[in-house]
Design a protein around this motif. Structure first.
Motif, PDB file in Angstrom:
ATOM      1  N   HIS A   1      -1.535  -6.734   0.912  1.00  0.00           N
ATOM      2  CA  HIS A   1      -2.706  -6.653   1.100  1.00  0.00           C
ATOM      3  C   HIS A   1      -3.686  -7.595   0.394  1.00  0.00           C
ATOM      4  O   HIS A   1      -3.622  -7.166  -0.896  1.00  0.00           O
ATOM      5  CB  HIS A   1      -3.335  -5.098   1.170  1.00  0.00           C
ATOM      6  CG  HIS A   1      -2.490  -4.125   1.898  1.00  0.00           C
ATOM      7  ND1 HIS A   1      -1.052  -3.936   2.016  1.00  0.00           N
ATOM      8  CD2 HIS A   1      -3.034  -3.124   2.663  1.00  0.00           C
ATOM      9  CE1 HIS A   1      -0.723  -2.857   2.782  1.00  0.00           C
ATOM     10  NE2 HIS A   1      -1.993  -2.457   3.149  1.00  0.00           N
TER      11      HIS A   1
ATOM     12  N   CYS B   1      -2.594   2.158   6.251  1.00  0.00           N
ATOM     13  CA  CYS B   1      -3.385   2.864   5.517  1.00  0.00           C
ATOM     14  C   CYS B   1      -5.103   2.656   5.865  1.00  0.00           C
ATOM     15  O   CYS B   1      -6.185   3.268   5.237  1.00  0.00           O
ATOM     16  CB  CYS B   1      -3.361   2.184   3.978  1.00  0.00           C
ATOM     17  SG  CYS B   1      -3.854   0.501   3.966  1.00  0.00           S
TER      18      CYS B   1
ATOM     19  N   ARG C   1      -6.963   0.196   5.330  1.00  0.00           N
ATOM     20  CA  ARG C   1      -7.850  -0.893   4.460  1.00  0.00           C
ATOM     21  C   ARG C   1      -8.161  -2.226   5.388  1.00  0.00           C
ATOM     22  O   ARG C   1      -7.189  -2.589   5.940  1.00  0.00           O
ATOM     23  CB  ARG C   1      -6.995  -1.097   3.318  1.00  0.00           C
ATOM     24  CG  ARG C   1      -7.153  -0.381   2.162  1.00  0.00           C
ATOM     25  CD  ARG C   1      -6.404  -0.627   0.752  1.00  0.00           C
ATOM     26  NE  ARG C   1      -6.178   0.507  -0.277  1.00  0.00           N
ATOM     27  CZ  ARG C   1      -5.402   1.197  -0.170  1.00  0.00           C
ATOM     28  NH1 ARG C   1      -4.365   1.173   0.617  1.00  0.00           N
ATOM     29  NH2 ARG C   1      -5.222   2.173  -1.028  1.00  0.00           N
TER      30      ARG C   1
ATOM     31  N   CYS D   1      -4.990  -3.218   7.837  1.00  0.00           N
ATOM     32  CA  CYS D   1      -3.474  -2.472   7.672  1.00  0.00           C
ATOM     33  C   CYS D   1      -3.619  -1.317   8.371  1.00  0.00           C
ATOM     34  O   CYS D   1      -4.394  -0.388   8.106  1.00  0.00           O
ATOM     35  CB  CYS D   1      -3.031  -2.310   6.264  1.00  0.00           C
ATOM     36  SG  CYS D   1      -1.757  -1.036   6.394  1.00  0.00           S
TER      37      CYS D   1
ATOM     38  N   CYS E   1       0.751  -1.390   0.046  1.00  0.00           N
ATOM     39  CA  CYS E   1      -0.061  -0.038   0.040  1.00  0.00           C
ATOM     40  C   CYS E   1       1.001   1.247  -0.048  1.00  0.00           C
ATOM     41  O   CYS E   1       2.128   1.156  -0.172  1.00  0.00           O
ATOM     42  CB  CYS E   1      -0.959  -0.152   1.367  1.00  0.00           C
ATOM     43  SG  CYS E   1      -0.119   0.360   2.732  1.00  0.00           S
TER      44      CYS E   1
END
Ligand SMILES: [Zn+2]
Length: 476
Positions: free
Chosen positions: A298, A356, A358, A353, A291
């Motif tokens: 991811h 970030c 996500r 994560c 990312c």
């Protein structure tokens, strides 16, 4: 090899002069329009879905899983038989957990049941043949529908954008494509629609590398799309020749091979930009990418259904533990891969994560199981390649290198010397590697003119000829 009748395959087969002509005519048309509605739909989906909360993604996964399993049950003899024997009815499936009732399959099962796994005639015009490595032995062939490229490309682009790639930007590609020399003798081909400059990764002499990099330097802001081993060769060349990397390279996208931490560091230092890595397989069951902030992988939740299974087949849910990547692909409807064991292993990090935000499953340290990239010590234990893959000055004057091993505890290190290679280099290699191999393995250096790459242009660091250690590797 059989190619489906698709826009992508037709374009690939178009002769270069015609490509230039068509590319010139189509220049005013935005790339996303040229790629068609199907691509734009997949791309819209990917851009949105990557930010979905986990619960929403699971709803979508359940829906797609039901579709794939129903298709497999209705159209393939293999799955009809398997599901019936278990009393499993895909249409009645309520939760994703029910998938764990189904058996896993592997390369061997696929090879033995090839036609029974297909949902339609393989002679259809939209059916492509795919294959996966298998460094030793026969590669595995299987079938894919041509339209999966639209979905795949959408996921790829949406991943690359995390590191600053902008759709339509020039891309310098060194990924095993067979490229003929142009009029000036440069191994270079240009795709004016995708804005891709292809260079030959089979011709990495110092002279060719210098020419490739000089050419890349003229492309304006661009990205490199490479195998990790290829960009490492370019970085070593820059280091030993004292040249600077072209300043216009905004980032490096590496796929299809393991990225070793030291290799990443060396490449990022030399090119002064980020090496962004993605993971996928030719079988299209799982796709994962780094990312904006983290190099961990991811896993895209709507590309396929991901499971990480330990040796006993149980789901790995403890951070730090390792398991095999097992996937059920959502984008190939010609040959459903359901709970397919990839042979690749990874460490489970978590379901989100933190960097970030996500809500994707996050994994790290992807390796081929019983990886080809290892040596066998005199006591029969494995010496993983990570322990040997050195990116200090050890291989500075070396163009290519490869261990060949036929018996435990002994190996030959083949070296293709670069200009300037001398006794001192040989001594340094023996010292640096020897330090890591003491009492486990002895090796002799053999200077050679060339080391063959894999048929796909990847470096094979260890030609492991001891049978038990030579089966699996990272695919694609
Ligand atoms: Zn992240």
């Amino acid at each position: 090899m059989k190619k489906a009748f698709s826009r992508k395959n037709l374009w690939e087969a178009t002769p270069a002069p015609l490509k230039h002509l068509i590319g010139g005519l189509l220049r005013p048309v935005p790339l996303s329009w040229l790629l068609g509605k199907r691509f734009r739909d997949h791309r819209r989906h990917a851009l949105e879905a990557q930010w979905w909360p986990a619960e929403r993604a699971r709803e979508c996964q359940l829906e797609r899983m039901r579709e794939v399993l129903t298709l497999a049950y209705d159209k393939t003899r293999f799955y009809r038989r398997t599901f019936d024997s278990l009393g499993f009815r895909p249409a009645e499936m309520k939760t994703l957990d029910e998938v764990s009732r189904l058996p896993t399959i592997d390369k061997q099962v696929v090879a033995e049941n090839l036609l029974e796994l297909c949902t339609k005639s393989i002679r259809g015009i939209n059916v492509d043949v795919g294959s996966t490595g298998g460094r030793s032995g026969t590669p595995l062939h299987f079938y894919l529908d041509a339209s999966r490229s639209y979905a795949e490309y959408a996921f790829l682009i949406s991943s690359w954008e995390r590191v600053g790639y902008r759709f339509g930007m020039p891309m310098a590609v060194l990924r095993g494509r067979v490229v003929e020399p142009d009029r000036r003798g440069l191994y270079h081909e240009y795709d004016p629609i995708l804005h891709c400059h292809y260079y030959s990764s089979f011709h990495l002499s110092d002279e060719n590398m210098a020419r490739y990099l000089a050419h890349v330097g003229t492309l304006g802001p661009c990205f490199l799309h490479v195998y990790p081993s290829t960009v490492a060769a370019l970085a070593r060349f820059l280091l030993r020749s004292g040249q600077q990397a072209p300043m216009n390279i905004q980032g490096i996208i590496a796929e299809s091979e393991i990225v070793y931490p030291e290799q990443r560091k060396m490449v990022e230092d030399v090119f002064r930009c980020r090496l962004f890595s993605c993971y996928g397989q030719s079988e299209k069951v799982v796709f994962a990418a780094a990312c904006e902030h983290s190099n961990d992988y991811h896993v895209w939740p709507t590309y396929g259904y991901f499971e990480l299974l330990d040796k006993e087949g149980n789901l790995v849910t403890t951070p730090g533990e390792r398991g095999e990547i097992v996937g059920t692909g959502f984008i190939n409807t010609v040959m459903p891969f359901i709970r397919y064991r990839t042979g690749d292993w990874a460490t489970y990090i978590g379901d989100r994560c933190e960097a970030c935000g996500r809500e994707h499953i996050v994994i790290r340290d992807i390796r081929g199981h019983r990886t080809q990239e290892g040596l066998i010590a005199v006591d029969g234990s494995e010496i993983p390649w990570t322990a040997l893959n050195m990116h200090d000055d050890t291989f500075l004057h070396v163009r290519q290198f490869q261990f060949v091993q036929e018996m435990p505890g002994r190996a030959i290190l083949r070296i293709v010397p670069a200009r300037g290679f001398n006794e001192e280099d040989a001594g340094r290699i023996c010292r640096n590697l020897g330090r890591r191999l003491t009492e486990r393995l002895i090796f002799d250096i053999e200077l050679v003119d060339a080391i063959p790459l894999s048929p796909r242009g990847k470096a094979i660091y260890v030609d492991q000829r001891i049978a038990s250690a030579s089966q699996n590797g990272v695919h694609q």
